[in-house]
Design a protein around this motif. Sequence first.
Motif, PDB file in Angstrom:
ATOM      1  N   LEU A  78       0.864  -1.168   0.000  1.00 49.58           N
ATOM      2  CA  LEU A  78       0.000   0.000   0.000  1.00 49.58           C
ATOM      3  C   LEU A  78       0.904   1.222   0.000  1.00 49.58           C
ATOM      4  O   LEU A  78       1.892   1.260   0.732  1.00 49.58           O
ATOM      5  CB  LEU A  78      -0.907   0.032   1.242  1.00 49.58           C
ATOM      6  N   GLY A  79       0.585   2.218  -0.797  1.00 49.59           N
ATOM      7  CA  GLY A  79       1.448   3.391  -0.850  1.00 49.59           C
ATOM      8  C   GLY A  79       0.702   4.651  -1.247  1.00 49.59           C
ATOM      9  O   GLY A  79      -0.283   4.593  -1.983  1.00 49.59           O
ATOM     10  N   CYS A  80       1.175   5.783  -0.742  1.00 47.26           N
ATOM     11  CA  CYS A  80       0.592   7.088  -1.052  1.00 47.26           C
ATOM     12  C   CYS A  80       1.694   8.032  -1.528  1.00 47.26           C
ATOM     13  O   CYS A  80       2.674   8.243  -0.812  1.00 47.26           O
ATOM     14  CB  CYS A  80      -0.085   7.693   0.184  1.00 47.26           C
ATOM     15  N   ASP A  81       1.527   8.590  -2.711  1.00 49.03           N
ATOM     16  CA  ASP A  81       2.456   9.614  -3.183  1.00 49.03           C
ATOM     17  C   ASP A  81       2.277  10.897  -2.388  1.00 49.03           C
ATOM     18  O   ASP A  81       3.224  11.633  -2.121  1.00 49.03           O
ATOM     19  CB  ASP A  81       2.237   9.893  -4.667  1.00 49.03           C
ATOM     20  N   HIS A  82       1.046  11.171  -2.022  1.00 51.69           N
ATOM     21  CA  HIS A  82       0.713  12.350  -1.209  1.00 51.69           C
ATOM     22  C   HIS A  82      -0.196  11.905  -0.070  1.00 51.69           C
ATOM     23  O   HIS A  82      -1.140  11.156  -0.272  1.00 51.69           O
ATOM     24  CB  HIS A  82       0.000  13.413  -2.050  1.00 51.69           C
ATOM     25  N   GLY A  83       0.091  12.368   1.126  1.00 51.19           N
ATOM     26  CA  GLY A  83      -0.727  11.998   2.266  1.00 51.19           C
ATOM     27  C   GLY A  83      -0.295  10.678   2.877  1.00 51.19           C
ATOM     28  O   GLY A  83       0.788  10.163   2.606  1.00 51.19           O
ATOM     29  N   VAL A  84      -1.167  10.125   3.710  1.00 58.69           N
ATOM     30  CA  VAL A  84      -0.859   8.887   4.417  1.00 58.69           C
ATOM     31  C   VAL A  84      -1.999   7.892   4.240  1.00 58.69           C
ATOM     32  O   VAL A  84      -3.113   8.235   3.867  1.00 58.69           O
ATOM     33  CB  VAL A  84      -0.630   9.150   5.924  1.00 58.69           C
ATOM     34  N   ILE A  85      -1.698   6.646   4.535  1.00 61.94           N
ATOM     35  CA  ILE A  85      -2.645   5.549   4.334  1.00 61.94           C
ATOM     36  C   ILE A  85      -3.724   5.539   5.409  1.00 61.94           C
ATOM     37  O   ILE A  85      -3.453   5.741   6.593  1.00 61.94           O
ATOM     38  CB  ILE A  85      -1.898   4.202   4.365  1.00 61.94           C
ATOM     39  N   ARG A  86      -4.944   5.274   4.962  1.00 63.15           N
ATOM     40  CA  ARG A  86      -6.034   4.985   5.892  1.00 63.15           C
ATOM     41  C   ARG A  86      -6.775   3.765   5.353  1.00 63.15           C
ATOM     42  O   ARG A  86      -7.438   3.826   4.326  1.00 63.15           O
ATOM     43  CB  ARG A  86      -6.996   6.163   6.018  1.00 63.15           C
ATOM     44  N   VAL A  87      -6.621   2.643   6.036  1.00 65.11           N
ATOM     45  CA  VAL A  87      -7.257   1.400   5.594  1.00 65.11           C
ATOM     46  C   VAL A  87      -8.759   1.481   5.831  1.00 65.11           C
ATOM     47  O   VAL A  87      -9.210   1.758   6.942  1.00 65.11           O
ATOM     48  CB  VAL A  87      -6.662   0.181   6.336  1.00 65.11           C
ATOM     49  N   GLN A  88      -9.530   1.250   4.782  1.00 65.05           N
ATOM     50  CA  GLN A  88     -10.987   1.323   4.860  1.00 65.05           C
ATOM     51  C   GLN A  88     -11.626  -0.050   5.028  1.00 65.05           C
ATOM     52  O   GLN A  88     -12.667  -0.186   5.664  1.00 65.05           O
ATOM     53  CB  GLN A  88     -11.545   1.978   3.582  1.00 65.05           C
ATOM     54  N   GLY A  89     -11.020  -1.047   4.433  1.00 65.95           N
ATOM     55  CA  GLY A  89     -11.590  -2.387   4.523  1.00 65.95           C
ATOM     56  C   GLY A  89     -10.569  -3.422   4.101  1.00 65.95           C
ATOM     57  O   GLY A  89      -9.623  -3.119   3.364  1.00 65.95           O
ATOM     58  N   ALA A  90     -10.734  -4.645   4.561  1.00 68.31           N
ATOM     59  CA  ALA A  90      -9.818  -5.717   4.202  1.00 68.31           C
ATOM     60  C   ALA A  90     -10.538  -7.056   4.258  1.00 68.31           C
ATOM     61  O   ALA A  90     -11.378  -7.286   5.138  1.00 68.31           O
ATOM     62  CB  ALA A  90      -8.606  -5.733   5.132  1.00 68.31           C
ATOM     63  N   LEU A  91     -10.211  -7.912   3.304  1.00 69.72           N
ATOM     64  CA  LEU A  91     -10.770  -9.259   3.255  1.00 69.72           C
ATOM     65  C   LEU A  91      -9.654 -10.261   3.046  1.00 69.72           C
ATOM     66  O   LEU A  91      -8.862 -10.131   2.111  1.00 69.72           O
ATOM     67  CB  LEU A  91     -11.770  -9.389   2.105  1.00 69.72           C
ATOM     68  N   TYR A  92      -9.569 -11.235   3.925  1.00 64.91           N
ATOM     69  CA  TYR A  92      -8.710 -12.383   3.686  1.00 64.91           C
ATOM     70  C   TYR A  92      -9.626 -13.591   3.581  1.00 64.91           C
ATOM     71  O   TYR A  92     -10.236 -14.020   4.565  1.00 64.91           O
ATOM     72  CB  TYR A  92      -7.698 -12.591   4.808  1.00 64.91           C
ATOM     73  N   GLY A  93      -9.775 -14.102   2.373  1.00 68.29           N
ATOM     74  CA  GLY A  93     -10.686 -15.207   2.135  1.00 68.29           C
ATOM     75  C   GLY A  93     -11.040 -15.283   0.661  1.00 68.29           C
ATOM     76  O   GLY A  93     -10.181 -15.169  -0.206  1.00 68.29           O
ATOM     77  N   ARG A  94     -12.337 -15.414   0.387  1.00 69.82           N
ATOM     78  CA  ARG A  94     -12.800 -15.477  -1.012  1.00 69.82           C
ATOM     79  C   ARG A  94     -14.274 -15.124  -1.077  1.00 69.82           C
ATOM     80  O   ARG A  94     -15.084 -15.651  -0.301  1.00 69.82           O
ATOM     81  CB  ARG A  94     -12.573 -16.877  -1.586  1.00 69.82           C
ATOM     82  N   THR A  95     -14.621 -14.204  -1.995  1.00 67.01           N
ATOM     83  CA  THR A  95     -16.018 -13.818  -2.189  1.00 67.01           C
ATOM     84  C   THR A  95     -16.478 -14.010  -3.637  1.00 67.01           C
ATOM     85  O   THR A  95     -17.607 -13.664  -3.968  1.00 67.01           O
ATOM     86  CB  THR A  95     -16.249 -12.353  -1.777  1.00 67.01           C
TER      87      THR A  95
END
Length: 238
Positions: A39-56
Amino acid sequence: MLSFRLSTTLLLAAFLLGTSVVSTEKVVTCDGRDNVQRLGCDHGVIRVQGALYGRTDRETCSEGRPARQVANTRCSQRGAVDVLKRRCDGKKVCEFNSDVVRTSDPCRGTYKYLETNYTCFPAIRVIACEGSVAHLFCAKGQVIFVYGADYGRSDQSTCSYRRPASQVQNVSCSSFTSNTVVAERCNGKNNCTISATNSVLRDSCVGTYKYLEVAYICEYPLVSSEESSMESSQTHAE
């Protein structure tokens, strides 16, 4: 009592900095110890909104996989988003693999993937090498809101001057308690100092020379409705 309106402040900051309205990025990494998600930001910082480990779904990361390994589309690991928020929020770059969220196997026999949604928000970044002090401050009338903080090491170049290779080679060093410590000491204050030391932030990686990285914003405190009513009553009484 102070309260904070993070989303409004961040959008205002984006406007003042001349950046476009933030958008959500999505990164998908197929399961495997050698597969790294970045995950990377050229400007600003990271804010994780959601994450899935599995399968949908049956299509993602399905190449070369037998049908039985992609048939279960209701597979997800609980707590994945919390793990990644602690690890990545407030950083410009964050790298990891699915091992960090695989606390158990949510669905045996299913080939999984890690899908992360995040945004890049403008923030003030401060870095203090181990043994020094981080100074956080805002303009008059504003207060600090710590967006993310980490005491450890994620690269070999930051705070590396005259350090032996053995002290900067561990780039997976992170303290999950540092965010709480910095936030508790600085949130709601106009200025704040934090010592980047093991005694204050804990030694998460013995032998590694660390640094404290903090991302924060300055905002105007909002008066609660109760305080507003009290002030109004006092004004009328006068």
